[in-house]
Design a protein around this motif. Structure first.
Motif, PDB file in Angstrom:
ATOM      1  N   ASN A  87      59.365  70.159  50.458  1.00  0.00           N
ATOM      2  CA  ASN A  87      58.792  70.298  49.239  1.00  0.00           C
ATOM      3  C   ASN A  87      58.824  68.976  48.499  1.00  0.00           C
ATOM      4  N   VAL A  88      59.887  68.410  48.399  1.00  0.00           N
ATOM      5  CA  VAL A  88      59.785  67.148  47.552  1.00  0.00           C
ATOM      6  C   VAL A  88      59.096  66.285  48.107  1.00  0.00           C
ATOM      7  N   ALA A  89      58.784  66.083  49.278  1.00  0.00           N
ATOM      8  CA  ALA A  89      57.870  65.195  49.807  1.00  0.00           C
ATOM      9  C   ALA A  89      56.582  65.516  49.537  1.00  0.00           C
ATOM     10  N   ALA A  90      56.169  66.879  49.484  1.00  0.00           N
ATOM     11  CA  ALA A  90      54.802  67.323  49.309  1.00  0.00           C
ATOM     12  C   ALA A  90      54.597  66.765  47.780  1.00  0.00           C
ATOM     13  N   LEU A  91      55.498  66.920  46.964  1.00  0.00           N
ATOM     14  CA  LEU A  91      55.473  66.988  45.617  1.00  0.00           C
ATOM     15  C   LEU A  91      55.041  65.228  45.215  1.00  0.00           C
TER      16      LEU A  91
ATOM     17  N   LYS B  95      44.489  70.056  43.448  1.00  0.00           N
ATOM     18  CA  LYS B  95      44.811  71.271  42.997  1.00  0.00           C
ATOM     19  C   LYS B  95      46.018  71.975  43.621  1.00  0.00           C
ATOM     20  N   SER B  96      45.624  71.881  45.143  1.00  0.00           N
ATOM     21  CA  SER B  96      46.655  72.725  46.261  1.00  0.00           C
ATOM     22  C   SER B  96      46.384  71.713  47.420  1.00  0.00           C
ATOM     23  N   SER B  97      47.793  71.328  48.041  1.00  0.00           N
ATOM     24  CA  SER B  97      48.052  70.815  49.196  1.00  0.00           C
ATOM     25  C   SER B  97      48.936  71.451  50.023  1.00  0.00           C
ATOM     26  N   VAL B  98      49.212  71.206  51.310  1.00  0.00           N
ATOM     27  CA  VAL B  98      50.058  71.401  52.281  1.00  0.00           C
ATOM     28  C   VAL B  98      50.684  70.156  52.817  1.00  0.00           C
ATOM     29  N   PHE B  99      51.921  70.037  52.794  1.00  0.00           N
ATOM     30  CA  PHE B  99      52.479  68.519  53.600  1.00  0.00           C
ATOM     31  C   PHE B  99      53.152  68.911  54.778  1.00  0.00           C
ATOM     32  N   ILE B 100      52.753  68.606  55.738  1.00  0.00           N
ATOM     33  CA  ILE B 100      53.368  69.003  57.262  1.00  0.00           C
ATOM     34  C   ILE B 100      54.151  67.683  57.742  1.00  0.00           C
ATOM     35  N   THR B 101      55.469  67.784  57.947  1.00  0.00           N
ATOM     36  CA  THR B 101      56.207  66.671  58.484  1.00  0.00           C
ATOM     37  C   THR B 101      56.550  66.798  59.907  1.00  0.00           C
ATOM     38  N   LEU B 102      56.279  65.904  60.780  1.00  0.00           N
ATOM     39  CA  LEU B 102      56.171  66.073  62.164  1.00  0.00           C
ATOM     40  C   LEU B 102      57.445  65.061  62.472  1.00  0.00           C
ATOM     41  N   GLY B 103      58.663  65.582  62.702  1.00  0.00           N
ATOM     42  CA  GLY B 103      59.694  64.716  63.297  1.00  0.00           C
ATOM     43  C   GLY B 103      60.526  65.532  64.347  1.00  0.00           C
ATOM     44  N   THR B 104      61.775  65.587  64.388  1.00  0.00           N
ATOM     45  CA  THR B 104      62.554  66.284  65.368  1.00  0.00           C
ATOM     46  C   THR B 104      62.145  67.785  65.578  1.00  0.00           C
ATOM     47  N   GLY B 105      61.870  68.210  64.355  1.00  0.00           N
ATOM     48  CA  GLY B 105      61.086  69.618  63.927  1.00  0.00           C
ATOM     49  C   GLY B 105      60.045  69.381  63.207  1.00  0.00           C
ATOM     50  N   VAL B 106      59.719  70.643  62.707  1.00  0.00           N
ATOM     51  CA  VAL B 106      58.260  70.733  61.923  1.00  0.00           C
ATOM     52  C   VAL B 106      58.546  71.347  60.488  1.00  0.00           C
ATOM     53  N   GLY B 107      58.335  70.634  59.491  1.00  0.00           N
ATOM     54  CA  GLY B 107      58.575  71.117  58.017  1.00  0.00           C
ATOM     55  C   GLY B 107      57.275  71.270  57.246  1.00  0.00           C
ATOM     56  N   GLY B 108      57.283  71.943  56.204  1.00  0.00           N
ATOM     57  CA  GLY B 108      56.238  72.252  55.595  1.00  0.00           C
ATOM     58  C   GLY B 108      56.394  72.357  53.857  1.00  0.00           C
ATOM     59  N   GLY B 109      55.558  71.686  53.098  1.00  0.00           N
ATOM     60  CA  GLY B 109      55.863  72.082  51.639  1.00  0.00           C
ATOM     61  C   GLY B 109      54.480  72.181  51.061  1.00  0.00           C
ATOM     62  N   ILE B 110      54.427  73.176  50.105  1.00  0.00           N
ATOM     63  CA  ILE B 110      53.374  73.650  49.296  1.00  0.00           C
ATOM     64  C   ILE B 110      53.337  73.016  47.979  1.00  0.00           C
TER      65      ILE B 110
END
Length: 314
Positions: free
Chosen positions: A113-117, A129-144
């Motif tokens: 969430n912090v990286a998305a912000l 106004k709206s975005s989704v951050f997808i982080t592709l590493g060892t796992g997969v994370g997301g931030g809205i």
């Protein structure tokens, strides 16, 4: 006046003094040494903050707030870390403990969430106004991020896209379910697919790049082999981008974000990663006449954790 951003990881504690525009003015970092008791880690976090302020010629009185990005889940009301697997933390009073060393408002959120912000404030999705951050590493994370604020849902668990089911009864996941996004769209997935391919194609470029030792295969190995034109690696990467496109289509159908930002180690593949997604996504989008979300690579890199954490206090 300035903000403090803390990127708390399993290896390092990175702290930055950040201004209103999201620019880092001074930094300091120390080793996390996560095997220690949480009180010792938080003590060092406090010391790291004070050192960063000293480096930038700032005083505690100049600080408006402290934001902390953690690889886990926090209770926004109490300031306690509910759980943080990488650190072995459960129900840790992070806010109150840190305030013993520097008594300022403390806001804690998940690192994705912090990286998305950060990207929404000072990076590629600035102004969206709206975005989704997808982080592709060892796992997969997301931030809205919605209207400039991270959205964590009713229990601060939103964005766990790595554990959405992508393939029913698919590859077993570490979470206990089968077919999760992480098993198909992460660096770990590329390694698994690379190892499997080498069993059937021992003369492929992937095998050559790892020196014949499949245990040395990394996501970069597969990506580099695909860039070199190896047909086996190209097929693996084509499957990988298809799975990622399916994920993005699901996100789009449910949330309809203005932009989807891709970060994490696998994103270093660059346009080779995002262009196939841009090309394939229109095939899956239900509303053909409506513009699909923009697909972009994250820009802030390692600075995102500090900048985004700092901006939690805005």
């Amino acid at each position: 006046m300035v903000y403090i951003g803390v990127d708390l990881g399993g290896t390092n504690i990175a702290v930055g003094v950040v201004n209103e525009e999201g620019r880092i003015l001074a930094e300091h970092s120390v080793k996390t040494l996560a095997s220690r008791h949480w009180s010792e880690v938080i003590r060092d976090m406090g010391g790291c903050i004070l050192k960063a302020l000293e480096k930038g010629n700032f005083k505690a009185e100049d600080v408006l707030s402290i934001g902390i990005g953690i690889p886990g889940v926090a209770d926004q009301e109490t300031g306690n870390v509910i759980f943080c697997t990488n650190l072995g933390w459960t129900d840790v009073p992070l806010r109150s403990e840190l305030q013993k060393y520097i008594n300022k408002p403390v806001i804690i959120d998940n690192d994705a969430n912090v990286a998305a912000l950060a990207e929404n404030y000072a990076g590629v999705s600035a102004g969206c106004k709206s975005s989704v951050f997808i982080t592709l590493g060892t796992g997969v994370g997301g931030g809205i991020v919605i209207d400039g604020k991270p959205w964590g849902g009713s229990h601060n668990r939103a964005g766990e896209i790595g554990h959405m089911t992508l393939i029913p009864d698919g590859v077993p996941c570490t979470c206990g379910n089968n077919g999760c996004v992480e098993r198909y769209c992460s660096a770990t997935a590329l390694i698994r697919m690379g190892k499997q391919a080498c069993m059937g194609y021992p003369d492929c470029q992937i095998m050559k790049l790892c020196g014949g030792d499949v245990d040395k295969i990394s996501a970069k190995t597969v990506i580099d082999a695909a860039k070199a034109g190896d047909p086996v690696a190209e097929r693996i990467f084509a499957d990988f981008t298809k799975y990622l496109t399916l994920l993005i289509n699901n996100i789009t159908a449910f949330f309809d974000p203005e932009m989807i930002v891709i970060g994490g180690g696998v994103s270093h593949a660059g346009e080779m990663l995002v262009q196939p997604i841009r090309d394939q996504l229109p095939r899956y989008i239900m509303f053909k006449a409506i513009q699909a979300p923009k697909i972009e690579l994250a820009r802030l890199g390692n600075e995102a954790g500090i900048i985004g954490a700092a901006m939690l206090g805005k």
